[in-house]
Design an enzyme around this catalytic site. Structure first.
Site, short mmCIF file in Angstrom:
data_model
loop_
_atom_site.label_atom_id
_atom_site.label_comp_id
_atom_site.label_asym_id
_atom_site.label_seq_id
_atom_site.Cartn_x
_atom_site.Cartn_y
_atom_site.Cartn_z
N GLU A 108 0.85 -1.21 0.00
CA GLU A 108 0.00 0.00 0.00
C GLU A 108 0.88 1.26 0.00
OE1 GLU A 108 -3.12 0.43 3.05
OE2 GLU A 108 -2.81 2.59 2.89
N SER A 121 -7.96 -9.19 6.67
CA SER A 121 -7.89 -10.07 5.49
C SER A 121 -8.06 -11.54 5.85
CB SER A 121 -6.56 -9.84 4.76
OG SER A 121 -5.50 -9.78 5.67
#
Ligand code: SF4
Length: 321
Positions: free
Chosen positions: A138, A280
Site C-alpha cells: 500500500e 484479510s
C-alpha cells in the site's frame, strides 16, 4: 449421575471473541472482483500481488484459476490482470496500459482516497509526508502517486523529529490505512510540533476497519490472559492488533495463520483467551480455532461487540450486469 472416570474433565476456558473482526469491506470487494472475473472468463485471470494478505484466500482463488504474479511483465499478452486491494503506483497502471492489457482495479476505495489526497496535495504545491511502513504494497502504491521528490516516508516518531522538507509552510501528511491509531497519533503530534502549518487529510486515513478492530482488541485485551490474532505475518493490520493487545497489558499476544499454529503449551494455566482476526482473515479460520480449542477445553465463547459494521463497497461497473 456419576462422572465417567474414563472421560477426563476438560478445563474451562473463556474465549473473548472480538467484534468486529476479520474481513473488511475492501477485502470482501477485492475477493468478489477476482471471483467475478474468474466466472466471466475461461482463460486464467492474473492478479498482481496477493489480492489480500492471506494464504488461505490466495490458495482458494488459485484453485479456481487465478494466477498470482509479482509484476506486470509476467502477465501474458492479451490476458486480464487485477490489481490488489492495496493499490498500485501509477507506473504499474501505465505498464499495463502500454501493453494494452485489460485490467481491473481491486484497490480499496479507502486506499484510493489516500492516493487522491497525496496527488491533490502535491498538485497544490505541498510536500507530502506519508506515515507508513517501508516495503508494504500500500505504501509503495501511495508513494507512486506523485513525483519522488514531492513525498517522503515517515515511519517513526524519530523520523518525524528529523525529516526535512523544502518549505515548512507547505507540508501535508497522509497515512497508510492500516496503522496503529495510537502510534500514528504520536507521529502526527511530533510533526505538528515541527511544522505548525502541517495540513491534515479532510478525514482520517486510518480506515474504519482498522480502527474498529483495534478498539475491539482494546476492549478484550485487559481481561485476557492471552490473545490470539488470526492473520498473515505480512498483514499490517493484523500485526498492529498484536501490538495493540500488548500495549493494553495483555501478557501474551500472538499472531497465528490458522488453528494448526496454536501452541497449546503456551495456553497452560490460561483461563481467559482473547480472539480476533485481521481484516484479510476469513471467519472460517476463526471458527476453526474455536473448534480446535473445544477439543481440549470446555469452551465458553463471550462475544464482545464494540461496534456494528455495515460498510459495503460496490463492485466496478464493468462487473455488475
Ligand atoms: S483494511 Fe481498510 S483500507 Fe484496507 S482494504 Fe480494508 S477497508 Fe480498505
Amino acid at each position: 449421575m456419576t462422572a465417567n472416570p474414563a472421560q477426563p474433565t476438560r478445563r474451562p476456558l473463556t474465549v473473548l471473541l472480538a467484534t468486529p473482526r476479520g474481513y473488511c469491506a475492501g477485502v470482501e470487494r477485492a475477493i468478489q472482483i477476482v471471483e467475478a472475473a474468474l466466472d466471466a472468463h475461461d482463460e486464467p485471470v492474473y492478479v498482481r500481488h496477493e489480492i489480500v494478505h492471506n494464504r488461505h484466500v490466495v490458495e482458494e482463488l488459485e484453485a479456481k484459476g487465478a494466477v498470482f504474479v509479482d509484476e506486470i511483465a509476467e502477465v501474458p499478452d492479451g490476458a486480464e490482470v487485477i490489481f490488489s486491494a492495496h493499490g498500485v503506483a501509477r507506473e504499474v497502471v501505465e505498464q499495463a496500459e502500454k501493453r494494452h492489457l485489460k485490467y481491473l482495479d481491486a484497490t480499496c476505495p479507502l486506499v484510493n482516497k489516500v492516493h487522491a489526497e497525496a496527488s491533490n496535495r502535491a498538485r497544490q504545491g505541498y510536500h507530502v509526508l506519508l506515515i507508513g511502513h517501508a516495503g508494504h504494497p500500500e505504501v509503495e502504491g501511495t508513494l507512486g502517486q506523485v513525483a519522488p521528490d514531492a513525498i517522503t516516508l515517515v515511519q517513526t516518531v524519530a523520523d518525524a523529529e528529523t525529516v526535512t522538507v523544502p518549505d515548512p509552510a507547505r507540508v501535508a501528511y497522509t497515512t497508510q490505512t492500516t496503522l496503529s491509531v495510537d502510534d500514528t497519533t504520536a507521529i502526527i503530534d511530533a510533526l505538528k510540533r515541527r511544522f505548525p502549518a502541517l495540513a491534515a487529510p479532510g478525514k482520517a486515513d486510518i480506515c474504519y476497519a482498522t480502527t474498529n478492530r483495534q478498539d475491539a482488541v482494546k476492549a478484550i485485551a485487559p481481561r485476557a490472559d492471552a490473545l490470539l490474532v488470526v492473520g498473515a505475518p505480512n498483514s499490517s493490520n493484523s500485526r498492529r492488533l498484536v501490538e495493540v493487545a500488548a500495549a493494553q497489558g495483555c501478557p501474551r499476544a500472538v499472531l497465528i495463520e490458522r488453528a494448526a499454529d496454536m501452541d497449546f503449551g503456551a495456553l497452560e494455566g490460561i483461563a481467559t483467551l482473547g480472539l480476533t482476526a485481521g481484516a484479510s482473515a476469513p471467519e472460517v479460520l476463526v471458527q476453526e480455532v474455536i473448534e480446535t480449542l473445544r477439543q481440549r477445553f470446555d469452551v465458553t465463547v463471550e462475544n464482545v461487540v464494540v461496534r456494528e459494521e455495515n460498510v459495503v463497497f460496490s463492485l466496478p461497473r464493468s462487473l455488475v450486469s
